[in-house]
Design a protein around this motif. Structure first.
Motif, PDB file in Angstrom:
ATOM      1  N   TYR A  18      76.668  -4.412  59.685  1.00 39.90           N
ATOM      2  CA  TYR A  18      77.017  -5.674  60.325  1.00 39.90           C
ATOM      3  C   TYR A  18      76.279  -5.807  61.652  1.00 39.90           C
ATOM      4  CZ  TYR A  18      80.633  -5.927  56.798  1.00 39.90           C
ATOM      5  OH  TYR A  18      81.284  -5.985  55.592  1.00 39.90           O
ATOM      6  N   ALA A  19      76.042  -7.063  62.050  1.00 43.67           N
ATOM      7  CA  ALA A  19      75.286  -7.312  63.279  1.00 43.67           C
ATOM      8  C   ALA A  19      75.841  -8.514  64.014  1.00 43.67           C
ATOM      9  CB  ALA A  19      73.815  -7.534  62.943  1.00 43.67           C
ATOM     10  N   LEU A  20      75.561  -8.571  65.301  1.00 46.11           N
ATOM     11  CA  LEU A  20      75.857  -9.760  66.075  1.00 46.11           C
ATOM     12  C   LEU A  20      74.953 -10.897  65.599  1.00 46.11           C
ATOM     13  CD1 LEU A  20      76.019  -8.111  69.612  1.00 46.11           C
ATOM     14  CD2 LEU A  20      77.960  -8.799  68.178  1.00 46.11           C
ATOM     15  N   PRO A  21      75.415 -12.140  65.619  1.00 50.01           N
ATOM     16  CA  PRO A  21      74.612 -13.257  65.091  1.00 50.01           C
ATOM     17  C   PRO A  21      73.209 -13.335  65.669  1.00 50.01           C
ATOM     18  CG  PRO A  21      76.856 -13.979  65.498  1.00 50.01           C
ATOM     19  CD  PRO A  21      76.762 -12.577  66.046  1.00 50.01           C
ATOM     20  N   ALA A  22      73.056 -13.095  66.970  1.00 53.69           N
ATOM     21  CA  ALA A  22      71.718 -13.171  67.577  1.00 53.69           C
ATOM     22  C   ALA A  22      70.789 -12.112  67.016  1.00 53.69           C
ATOM     23  CB  ALA A  22      71.825 -13.027  69.097  1.00 53.69           C
ATOM     24  N   ALA A  23      71.334 -10.942  66.694  1.00 53.87           N
ATOM     25  CA  ALA A  23      70.507  -9.841  66.203  1.00 53.87           C
ATOM     26  C   ALA A  23      70.014 -10.078  64.784  1.00 53.87           C
ATOM     27  CB  ALA A  23      71.286  -8.528  66.268  1.00 53.87           C
ATOM     28  N   THR A  24      70.736 -10.878  64.014  1.00 56.22           N
ATOM     29  CA  THR A  24      70.326 -11.094  62.618  1.00 56.22           C
ATOM     30  C   THR A  24      69.007 -11.857  62.520  1.00 56.22           C
ATOM     31  OG1 THR A  24      71.598 -13.163  62.454  1.00 56.22           O
ATOM     32  CG2 THR A  24      72.721 -11.108  61.847  1.00 56.22           C
ATOM     33  N   ARG A  25      68.602 -12.520  63.595  1.00 54.04           N
ATOM     34  CA  ARG A  25      67.322 -13.235  63.590  1.00 54.04           C
ATOM     35  C   ARG A  25      66.153 -12.317  63.928  1.00 54.04           C
ATOM     36  NH1 ARG A  25      70.955 -16.947  65.967  1.00 54.04           N
ATOM     37  NH2 ARG A  25      70.366 -16.318  68.078  1.00 54.04           N
ATOM     38  N   ASP A  26      66.462 -11.108  64.316  1.00 55.08           N
ATOM     39  CA  ASP A  26      65.428 -10.131  64.669  1.00 55.08           C
ATOM     40  C   ASP A  26      64.970  -9.414  63.398  1.00 55.08           C
ATOM     41  OD1 ASP A  26      64.051  -7.748  65.435  1.00 55.08           O
ATOM     42  OD2 ASP A  26      64.995  -7.857  67.419  1.00 55.08           O
ATOM     43  N   TRP A  27      63.692  -9.576  63.037  1.00 54.95           N
ATOM     44  CA  TRP A  27      63.172  -8.980  61.802  1.00 54.95           C
ATOM     45  C   TRP A  27      63.345  -7.471  61.786  1.00 54.95           C
ATOM     46  CZ3 TRP A  27      59.002  -5.573  61.042  1.00 54.95           C
ATOM     47  CH2 TRP A  27      58.651  -5.369  59.689  1.00 54.95           C
ATOM     48  N   ARG A  28      63.113  -6.817  62.898  1.00 54.33           N
ATOM     49  CA  ARG A  28      63.218  -5.365  62.919  1.00 54.33           C
ATOM     50  C   ARG A  28      64.657  -4.909  62.679  1.00 54.33           C
ATOM     51  NH1 ARG A  28      60.449  -0.824  64.550  1.00 54.33           N
ATOM     52  NH2 ARG A  28      61.847   0.903  65.091  1.00 54.33           N
ATOM     53  N   VAL A  29      65.610  -5.658  63.223  1.00 54.66           N
ATOM     54  CA  VAL A  29      67.019  -5.324  62.984  1.00 54.66           C
ATOM     55  C   VAL A  29      67.319  -5.405  61.489  1.00 54.66           C
ATOM     56  CG1 VAL A  29      69.399  -6.111  63.320  1.00 54.66           C
ATOM     57  CG2 VAL A  29      67.855  -5.938  65.278  1.00 54.66           C
ATOM     58  N   ARG A  30      66.788  -6.441  60.824  1.00 54.17           N
ATOM     59  CA  ARG A  30      67.022  -6.578  59.390  1.00 54.17           C
ATOM     60  C   ARG A  30      66.380  -5.426  58.605  1.00 54.17           C
ATOM     61  NH1 ARG A  30      64.620 -10.679  57.209  1.00 54.17           N
ATOM     62  NH2 ARG A  30      63.520 -11.640  58.975  1.00 54.17           N
ATOM     63  N   VAL A  31      65.231  -4.957  59.080  1.00 52.67           N
ATOM     64  CA  VAL A  31      64.593  -3.806  58.427  1.00 52.67           C
ATOM     65  C   VAL A  31      65.455  -2.560  58.609  1.00 52.67           C
ATOM     66  CG1 VAL A  31      62.584  -2.286  58.404  1.00 52.67           C
ATOM     67  CG2 VAL A  31      62.268  -4.743  58.674  1.00 52.67           C
ATOM     68  N   GLU A  32      65.915  -2.322  59.829  1.00 57.07           N
ATOM     69  CA  GLU A  32      66.760  -1.152  60.083  1.00 57.07           C
ATOM     70  C   GLU A  32      68.020  -1.186  59.235  1.00 57.07           C
ATOM     71  OE1 GLU A  32      67.441   0.112  64.155  1.00 57.07           O
ATOM     72  OE2 GLU A  32      65.821  -1.190  64.821  1.00 57.07           O
ATOM     73  N   ALA A  33      68.620  -2.361  59.137  1.00 56.74           N
ATOM     74  CA  ALA A  33      69.845  -2.492  58.348  1.00 56.74           C
ATOM     75  C   ALA A  33      69.578  -2.206  56.878  1.00 56.74           C
ATOM     76  CB  ALA A  33      70.424  -3.888  58.527  1.00 56.74           C
ATOM     77  N   ALA A  34      68.464  -2.722  56.356  1.00 55.92           N
ATOM     78  CA  ALA A  34      68.137  -2.507  54.946  1.00 55.92           C
ATOM     79  C   ALA A  34      67.851  -1.044  54.668  1.00 55.92           C
ATOM     80  CB  ALA A  34      66.932  -3.364  54.556  1.00 55.92           C
ATOM     81  N   PRO A  69      80.184  -6.837  71.809  1.00 60.39           N
ATOM     82  CA  PRO A  69      78.818  -6.331  72.006  1.00 60.39           C
ATOM     83  C   PRO A  69      78.783  -4.853  72.380  1.00 60.39           C
ATOM     84  CG  PRO A  69      79.042  -8.497  73.012  1.00 60.39           C
ATOM     85  CD  PRO A  69      80.424  -8.065  72.604  1.00 60.39           C
ATOM     86  N   VAL A  70      79.748  -4.408  73.156  1.00 60.01           N
ATOM     87  CA  VAL A  70      79.805  -2.987  73.519  1.00 60.01           C
ATOM     88  C   VAL A  70      80.117  -2.145  72.293  1.00 60.01           C
ATOM     89  CG1 VAL A  70      81.033  -1.253  74.873  1.00 60.01           C
ATOM     90  CG2 VAL A  70      80.399  -3.431  75.925  1.00 60.01           C
ATOM     91  N   LEU A  71      81.047  -2.616  71.471  1.00 61.97           N
ATOM     92  CA  LEU A  71      81.399  -1.886  70.255  1.00 61.97           C
ATOM     93  C   LEU A  71      80.208  -1.783  69.298  1.00 61.97           C
ATOM     94  CD1 LEU A  71      84.955  -3.272  69.410  1.00 61.97           C
ATOM     95  CD2 LEU A  71      84.391  -0.931  70.086  1.00 61.97           C
ATOM     96  N   VAL A  72      79.467  -2.882  69.167  1.00 64.20           N
ATOM     97  CA  VAL A  72      78.327  -2.896  68.246  1.00 64.20           C
ATOM     98  C   VAL A  72      77.202  -2.012  68.757  1.00 64.20           C
ATOM     99  CG1 VAL A  72      76.538  -4.357  67.245  1.00 64.20           C
ATOM    100  CG2 VAL A  72      78.910  -5.133  67.282  1.00 64.20           C
ATOM    101  N   GLY A  73      76.961  -2.046  70.070  1.00 63.93           N
ATOM    102  CA  GLY A  73      75.914  -1.204  70.645  1.00 63.93           C
ATOM    103  C   GLY A  73      74.666  -1.988  70.995  1.00 63.93           C
ATOM    104  N   PRO A  74      73.767  -1.371  71.726  1.00 65.40           N
ATOM    105  CA  PRO A  74      72.585  -2.075  72.248  1.00 65.40           C
ATOM    106  C   PRO A  74      71.606  -2.554  71.187  1.00 65.40           C
ATOM    107  CG  PRO A  74      72.402   0.296  72.627  1.00 65.40           C
ATOM    108  CD  PRO A  74      73.796   0.046  72.136  1.00 65.40           C
ATOM    109  N   GLU A  75      71.645  -1.956  69.994  1.00 62.97           N
ATOM    110  CA  GLU A  75      70.704  -2.376  68.958  1.00 62.97           C
ATOM    111  C   GLU A  75      71.134  -3.658  68.260  1.00 62.97           C
ATOM    112  OE1 GLU A  75      70.277   0.992  66.408  1.00 62.97           O
ATOM    113  OE2 GLU A  75      68.780   1.935  67.699  1.00 62.97           O
TER     114      GLU A  75
END
Length: 305
Positions: free
Chosen positions: A46-62, A6-12
């Motif tokens: 790439y994202a942590l599994p919990a973050a993939t359920r966040d719609w905004r995270v998916r928008v940022e990734a796209a 989680p630290v490597l991935v970051g707060p987002e």
């Protein structure tokens, strides 16, 4: 060596393959993906599994993966005008590939730079651009939903009818163009809800009706109000009360107080509820004409047009 993922991935909750492999060897990252500790959102993202359920995270990734901006329904969702859809919509420059990835609908355009805005740091098309994009390609949205989004955008001053009309001017072949232009005309005249649009078309503009100004501002006792429709000639206000907003006891009490304040400076207020206005428009017109005629006599305007 043990890594705190989680630290490597970051707060987002998401990061890129490039950023990860700059700190951890590729084999370790691949092992995290294979073991489900990391999930691939988009190519190189790439994202942590919990973050993939966040719609905004998916928008940022796209947006990051495609090098574009959130657009269409996704843009309207970011502007708070529609709920998010299942797919993420991204617009890129015309020279880019038009192939999307799983869960991403990619659009290409030659006119992108002048319509890019930011919502909480995320690049997104302007409200007027997103409205017109969706109107032409609704992608499962109903026209009633798009009309509501346009009305809310103007009412909350995210854009003006003129802004949207300028965007429409770029699309001479826009499907449903005439209906959108008519809606914008009514919004430009002051309508701020579907009920007000109905009232304007079917009541206020009926045969023999006096001239009304929509959304007329007035200040009384230090308070500023907007009259839904105002006939300046005889100080007659018409208020169109939606069932949801004006149905509460508290709102009814506020309406009574407001009407009383307006009366102190000579205004008479007629109120029509949603049910009566939409089911008995002729009766509403008759009431308005009757009160208008009485006010003309009161103001000594008989014979004066």
């Amino acid at each position: 060596m043990t890594h705190d993922l989680p630290v490597l991935v970051g707060p987002e909750g998401w990061t890129t393959w490039k950023a990860l492999t700059a700190r951890v060897d590729r084999k370790t990252v691949a092992g995290w993906v294979a073991g489900g500790r990391l999930q691939r959102l988009q190519p190189g993202v790439y994202a942590l599994p919990a973050a993939t359920r966040d719609w905004r995270v998916r928008v940022e990734a796209a947006v990051r993966a495609c090098g574009g901006v959130a657009s269409h329904r996704s843009a309207l969702a970011l502007w708070g005008l529609l709920p998010p859809g299942s797919a993420v919509h991204v617009t890129v420059a015309h020279h880019r590939s038009g192939r999307g990835t799983d869960g991403v609908v990619l659009h290409r355009t030659r006119e992108l730079e002048d319509c890019v805005r930011r919502v909480d740091g995320l690049p997104v098309t302007s409200v007027q651009r997103a409205l017109v994009d969706c109107w032409g390609r609704p992608g499962g949205l109903q026209q009633a939903e798009l009309r509501a989004a346009a009305i809310d955008a103007v009412r909350t001053r995210l854009c003006s009818p003129r802004d949207v009309l300028q965007e429409v001017g770029r699309r001479p072949c826009l499907p449903g163009r005439a209906a959108l232009v008519e809606l914008l005309r009514l919004l430009a005249e002051g309508c701020r809800s579907e009920l007000e649009i109905w009232g304007c078309l079917h009541v206020l503009r009926g045969p023999g009706m006096p001239a009304f100004t929509l959304q007329r501002p007035i200040e009384v006792a230090g308070q500023r109000f907007l009259l839904d429709a105002a006939c300046e000639e005889v100080l007659l206000a018409v208020e169109m009360d939606g069932a949801a907003w004006h149905g509460s006891r508290q709102q009814r009490e506020r309406d009574i107080r407001r009407d009383a304040l307006l009366a102190t400076v000579g205004w008479q207020t007629l109120r029509f509820g949603y049910r009566r206005m939409t089911s008995e428009p002729e009766d509403c017109r008759r009431d308005i004409r009757s009160v208008h005629a009485a006010r003309r006599r009161l103001f000594g305007l008989d014979g004066v047009r």
